[in-house]
Design a protein around this motif. Structure first.
Motif, PDB file in Angstrom:
ATOM      1  N   ASP A 120      49.823  62.473 -37.350  1.00  0.00           N
ATOM      2  CA  ASP A 120      50.784  63.919 -37.139  1.00  0.00           C
ATOM      3  C   ASP A 120      50.133  64.905 -37.946  1.00  0.00           C
ATOM      4  OD1 ASP A 120      52.761  65.338 -36.996  1.00  0.00           O
ATOM      5  OD2 ASP A 120      54.133  64.123 -38.354  1.00  0.00           O
ATOM      6  N   GLY A 121      49.824  66.136 -37.125  1.00  0.00           N
ATOM      7  CA  GLY A 121      49.383  67.109 -37.548  1.00  0.00           C
ATOM      8  C   GLY A 121      50.293  67.795 -38.733  1.00  0.00           C
ATOM      9  N   SER A 122      51.448  67.834 -38.705  1.00  0.00           N
ATOM     10  CA  SER A 122      52.489  68.268 -39.716  1.00  0.00           C
ATOM     11  C   SER A 122      52.525  67.483 -41.088  1.00  0.00           C
ATOM     12  CB  SER A 122      53.726  68.707 -39.076  1.00  0.00           C
ATOM     13  OG  SER A 122      54.394  67.516 -38.329  1.00  0.00           O
ATOM     14  N   LEU A 136      44.790  74.422 -38.750  1.00  0.00           N
ATOM     15  CA  LEU A 136      44.063  74.435 -37.657  1.00  0.00           C
ATOM     16  C   LEU A 136      43.615  72.764 -37.486  1.00  0.00           C
ATOM     17  CD1 LEU A 136      41.759  77.390 -36.796  1.00  0.00           C
ATOM     18  CD2 LEU A 136      44.195  76.880 -36.021  1.00  0.00           C
ATOM     19  N   PHE A 137      44.270  72.118 -36.504  1.00  0.00           N
ATOM     20  CA  PHE A 137      43.921  70.574 -36.290  1.00  0.00           C
ATOM     21  C   PHE A 137      42.608  70.616 -35.503  1.00  0.00           C
ATOM     22  CE2 PHE A 137      48.583  71.261 -36.597  1.00  0.00           C
ATOM     23  CZ  PHE A 137      48.521  70.720 -38.061  1.00  0.00           C
ATOM     24  N   VAL A 138      41.547  70.632 -35.914  1.00  0.00           N
ATOM     25  CA  VAL A 138      40.163  70.487 -35.175  1.00  0.00           C
ATOM     26  C   VAL A 138      39.623  69.313 -34.739  1.00  0.00           C
ATOM     27  CG1 VAL A 138      39.348  72.829 -36.476  1.00  0.00           C
ATOM     28  CG2 VAL A 138      38.637  70.589 -37.073  1.00  0.00           C
ATOM     29  N   ALA A 147      48.640  68.392 -27.633  1.00  0.00           N
ATOM     30  CA  ALA A 147      48.495  68.095 -29.023  1.00  0.00           C
ATOM     31  C   ALA A 147      48.859  69.646 -29.644  1.00  0.00           C
ATOM     32  CB  ALA A 147      47.279  67.647 -29.399  1.00  0.00           C
ATOM     33  N   PRO A 148      49.509  69.451 -30.919  1.00  0.00           N
ATOM     34  CA  PRO A 148      49.401  70.897 -31.584  1.00  0.00           C
ATOM     35  C   PRO A 148      48.198  71.097 -31.996  1.00  0.00           C
ATOM     36  CG  PRO A 148      51.455  69.182 -32.653  1.00  0.00           C
ATOM     37  CD  PRO A 148      50.550  68.429 -31.712  1.00  0.00           C
ATOM     38  N   MET A 149      47.785  72.357 -31.947  1.00  0.00           N
ATOM     39  CA  MET A 149      46.245  72.727 -32.266  1.00  0.00           C
ATOM     40  C   MET A 149      46.275  73.652 -33.616  1.00  0.00           C
ATOM     41  SD  MET A 149      44.377  71.310 -30.076  1.00  0.00           S
ATOM     42  CE  MET A 149      42.836  71.886 -30.461  1.00  0.00           C
ATOM     43  N   ARG A 208      44.980  58.756 -27.676  1.00  0.00           N
ATOM     44  CA  ARG A 208      44.625  59.807 -26.811  1.00  0.00           C
ATOM     45  C   ARG A 208      45.770  61.041 -27.010  1.00  0.00           C
ATOM     46  NH1 ARG A 208      45.925  58.396 -21.230  1.00  0.00           N
ATOM     47  NH2 ARG A 208      44.654  56.322 -21.475  1.00  0.00           N
ATOM     48  N   LEU A 209      45.092  62.435 -27.102  1.00  0.00           N
ATOM     49  CA  LEU A 209      45.695  63.446 -27.023  1.00  0.00           C
ATOM     50  C   LEU A 209      46.474  63.911 -25.818  1.00  0.00           C
ATOM     51  CD1 LEU A 209      43.525  65.202 -29.536  1.00  0.00           C
ATOM     52  CD2 LEU A 209      45.692  64.165 -30.321  1.00  0.00           C
TER      53      LEU A 209
HETATM   54  C1  LIG Z   1      54.760  61.451 -43.433  1.00  0.00           C
HETATM   55  C2  LIG Z   1      55.736  60.518 -42.944  1.00  0.00           C
HETATM   56  C3  LIG Z   1      55.609  59.146 -41.942  1.00  0.00           C
HETATM   57  C4  LIG Z   1      55.810  59.704 -40.320  1.00  0.00           C
HETATM   58  C5  LIG Z   1      55.752  58.066 -39.616  1.00  0.00           C
HETATM   59  C6  LIG Z   1      55.893  58.277 -38.195  1.00  0.00           C
HETATM   60  C7  LIG Z   1      55.115  59.385 -37.680  1.00  0.00           C
HETATM   61  C8  LIG Z   1      55.874  60.568 -36.953  1.00  0.00           C
HETATM   62  C9  LIG Z   1      55.107  61.020 -35.840  1.00  0.00           C
HETATM   63  C10 LIG Z   1      55.918  61.987 -35.294  1.00  0.00           C
HETATM   64  C11 LIG Z   1      54.916  62.628 -34.251  1.00  0.00           C
HETATM   65  C12 LIG Z   1      55.063  63.967 -33.873  1.00  0.00           C
HETATM   66  C13 LIG Z   1      54.113  64.362 -32.952  1.00  0.00           C
HETATM   67  C14 LIG Z   1      52.990  65.119 -33.477  1.00  0.00           C
HETATM   68  C15 LIG Z   1      51.939  65.401 -32.543  1.00  0.00           C
HETATM   69  C16 LIG Z   1      50.567  65.740 -33.432  1.00  0.00           C
HETATM   70  O1  LIG Z   1      50.455  66.037 -34.429  1.00  0.00           O
HETATM   71  S1  LIG Z   1      49.111  65.493 -32.458  1.00  0.00           S
HETATM   72  C17 LIG Z   1      47.762  65.786 -33.908  1.00  0.00           C
HETATM   73  C18 LIG Z   1      47.499  66.891 -34.371  1.00  0.00           C
HETATM   74  N1  LIG Z   1      46.834  67.548 -33.564  1.00  0.00           N
HETATM   75  C19 LIG Z   1      45.334  66.820 -33.164  1.00  0.00           C
HETATM   76  O2  LIG Z   1      45.170  66.167 -33.841  1.00  0.00           O
HETATM   77  C20 LIG Z   1      44.374  67.718 -32.199  1.00  0.00           C
HETATM   78  C21 LIG Z   1      43.064  67.745 -33.035  1.00  0.00           C
HETATM   79  N2  LIG Z   1      41.893  68.398 -32.221  1.00  0.00           N
HETATM   80  C22 LIG Z   1      41.030  67.644 -31.351  1.00  0.00           C
HETATM   81  O3  LIG Z   1      40.877  66.638 -31.322  1.00  0.00           O
HETATM   82  C23 LIG Z   1      40.064  68.640 -30.722  1.00  0.00           C
HETATM   83  O4  LIG Z   1      40.420  69.816 -30.785  1.00  0.00           O
HETATM   84  C24 LIG Z   1      40.301  68.295 -29.018  1.00  0.00           C
HETATM   85  C25 LIG Z   1      41.939  68.670 -28.559  1.00  0.00           C
HETATM   86  C26 LIG Z   1      39.837  66.879 -28.588  1.00  0.00           C
HETATM   87  C27 LIG Z   1      39.608  69.346 -28.229  1.00  0.00           C
HETATM   88  O5  LIG Z   1      38.446  69.659 -29.070  1.00  0.00           O
HETATM   89  P1  LIG Z   1      36.792  69.934 -28.494  1.00  0.00           P
HETATM   90  O6  LIG Z   1      36.208  70.246 -29.708  1.00  0.00           O
HETATM   91  O7  LIG Z   1      36.770  70.552 -27.389  1.00  0.00           O
HETATM   92  O8  LIG Z   1      36.562  68.317 -28.086  1.00  0.00           O
HETATM   93  P2  LIG Z   1      35.332  67.569 -27.636  1.00  0.00           P
HETATM   94  O9  LIG Z   1      33.805  68.322 -27.967  1.00  0.00           O
HETATM   95  O10 LIG Z   1      35.329  67.684 -26.068  1.00  0.00           O
HETATM   96  O11 LIG Z   1      35.853  66.187 -28.067  1.00  0.00           O
HETATM   97  C28 LIG Z   1      35.632  65.997 -29.352  1.00  0.00           C
HETATM   98  C29 LIG Z   1      36.213  64.502 -29.948  1.00  0.00           C
HETATM   99  O12 LIG Z   1      37.467  64.475 -29.503  1.00  0.00           O
HETATM  100  C30 LIG Z   1      37.611  63.377 -28.310  1.00  0.00           C
HETATM  101  N3  LIG Z   1      38.629  63.807 -27.341  1.00  0.00           N
HETATM  102  C31 LIG Z   1      38.304  64.742 -26.372  1.00  0.00           C
HETATM  103  N4  LIG Z   1      39.639  64.805 -25.711  1.00  0.00           N
HETATM  104  C32 LIG Z   1      40.360  63.978 -26.350  1.00  0.00           C
HETATM  105  C33 LIG Z   1      41.860  63.474 -26.008  1.00  0.00           C
HETATM  106  N5  LIG Z   1      42.353  64.029 -24.989  1.00  0.00           N
HETATM  107  N6  LIG Z   1      42.256  62.647 -26.805  1.00  0.00           N
HETATM  108  C34 LIG Z   1      41.489  61.901 -27.921  1.00  0.00           C
HETATM  109  N7  LIG Z   1      40.249  62.336 -28.174  1.00  0.00           N
HETATM  110  C35 LIG Z   1      39.554  63.202 -27.337  1.00  0.00           C
HETATM  111  C36 LIG Z   1      36.137  63.162 -27.765  1.00  0.00           C
HETATM  112  O13 LIG Z   1      36.031  62.078 -27.322  1.00  0.00           O
HETATM  113  C37 LIG Z   1      35.209  63.729 -29.092  1.00  0.00           C
HETATM  114  O14 LIG Z   1      35.187  62.319 -29.720  1.00  0.00           O
HETATM  115  P3  LIG Z   1      33.956  62.167 -30.705  1.00  0.00           P
HETATM  116  O15 LIG Z   1      32.721  62.180 -29.589  1.00  0.00           O
HETATM  117  O16 LIG Z   1      33.740  63.151 -31.711  1.00  0.00           O
HETATM  118  O17 LIG Z   1      34.237  60.616 -31.212  1.00  0.00           O
END
Ligand SMILES: CCCCCCCCCCCCCCCC(=O)SCCNC(=O)CCNC(=O)[C@H](O)C(C)(C)COP(=O)(O)OP(=O)(O)OC[C@H]1O[C@@H](n2cnc3c(N)ncnc32)[C@H](O)[C@@H]1OP(=O)(O)O
Length: 284
Positions: free
Chosen positions: A33-35, A60-62, A212-214, A283-284
């Motif tokens: 989770d990004g937060s 920023l979640f990169v 995903a949150p970015m 998966r995101l």
């Molecule tokens: C503290 C208490 C206890 C808590 C206990 C319970 C938990 C309670 C949870 C509540 C839940 C709330 C809901 C939160 C929801 C968030 O918080 S989600 C997490 C926060 N956000 C993120 O992690 C986003 C991170 N950003 C990224 O990964 C990248 O920017 C993106 C979105 C993949 C796009 O970036 P890009 O640079 O254009 O990507 P690209 O070059 O095409 O690919 C880079 C890599 O990402 C992979 N990728 C591409 N698309 C995807 C995709 N859709 N999916 C996955 N991987 C991908 C590629 O395969 C590649 O992998 P590697 O080859 O590097 O291994």
């Protein structure tokens, strides 16, 4: 709640100064989770620059972080003045950067003037809001005003969500207060953005929708203290072009604004190809 506070309370590296280690709890997801990372970065910056409090943090979640791998937080001061300080927190797993966070800290100041009412329409109180069973976390209760299932693609409403939260325990430490407040800033932004659109909802996220949150920015308006319910007011001000922008305000049950936040989120259709081979939990 105890587990959540342990996670936020990142541990100093015994050898390298201004470096901290932290664990994660992904729940049912294979993505951190990004937060959670934002909350941990706030605690890391406070530990590295003691005597100050975090007033603003922008993460920023990169790249997606794996909950099974420890997180490394490196705090690099930009400037540490007599009153304000600024720093970056770079969060890595092994050699890969997962998050970059910029933090502004200051020392507590008395009011010169004060206005701290939340903007926007009043919301029904927690007694009229409905339990949000899809957002479980031990030690936290969430209720949402006017909505039975926030994830349901067919439950439509305005691009606005008011959630009420109550924690079993409010931590004594100020940096942990801020981490706890930051934690929910990433949880309902995408649902708020999807709410007006029939047939689209967070139940589809990671299955047919790529979300995903970015980035999340949070600003704390001193003093950050509360007792009982917190109101998280969310508004999605733009949705389109594969993204959404959400702004929010956090206020106490008595109506005092204590923090504001924004979230930039990705909301896209999946392109067919290697991404759809990633298990939906990762998966995101
Ligand atoms: C503290 C208490 C206890 C808590 C206990 C319970 C938990 C309670 C949870 C509540 C839940 C709330 C809901 C939160 C929801 C968030 O918080 S989600 C997490 C926060 N956000 C993120 O992690 C986003 C991170 N950003 C990224 O990964 C990248 O920017 C993106 C979105 C993949 C796009 O970036 P890009 O640079 O254009 O990507 P690209 O070059 O095409 O690919 C880079 C890599 O990402 C992979 N990728 C591409 N698309 C995807 C995709 N859709 N999916 C996955 N991987 C991908 C590629 O395969 C590649 O992998 P590697 O080859 O590097 O291994």
């Amino acid at each position: 709640m105890v587990r959540m506070l342990e996670i936020f309370d990142v541990r100093p590296d015994p050898v390298v100064p201004a470096r901290y280690r932290g664990d994660s709890d992904g729940g049912s997801r294979r993505v951190v989770d990004g937060s959670q990372i934002l909350g941990q970065s706030i605690v890391a910056a406070t530990k590295a620059l003691p005597g100050r409090t975090v007033r603003n943090a922008h993460a920023l979640f990169v790249s997606a972080a794996d909950p099974d791998v420890p997180l490394d937080f490196t705090v690099t001061p930009i400037k540490a003045g007599r009153s304000f300080a600024s720093a970056t927190v770079t969060v890595r797993q092994e050699s890969k950067v997962r998050t970059s966070c910029t933090v502004l800290l200051d020392t507590p100041q008395p009011d010169l003037v004060r206005r701290d009412e939340p903007a926007g329409p009043p919301a029904p109180g927690p007694d009229e809001a409905l339990p949000a069973d899809s957002l479980p976390l031990p030690g936290r209760e969430v209720r949402i005003a006017g909505c039975t299932d926030i994830n349901d693609p067919d439950e439509i409403g305005p691009p606005m969500v008011d959630a009420w939260l109550r924690y079993d325990e409010v931590p004594a430490r100020d940096d942990l207060h801020r981490a706890v407040l930051a934690h929910f800033t990433g949880h309902l932004g995408i649902s708020t953005a999807l709410r007006p659109h029939p047939g689209l909802g967070t139940a589809q996220a990671h299955h047919t929708l790529s979300t995903a949150p970015m980035g999340i920015a949070v600003t704390f308006h001193d003093p950050v203290k509360w007792d009982g319910w917190l109101r998280y007011h969310h508004e999605a001000t733009f949705v389109g072009a594969g993204s959404a922008h959400i702004r929010g305000q956090i206020s106490t049950g008595s109506g005092r604004l204590i923090a504001s936040f924004t979230q930039d989120a990705m909301i896209r259709a999946f392109e067919s190809g290697p991404v759809t081979d990633i298990a939906s939990a990762a998966r995101l």
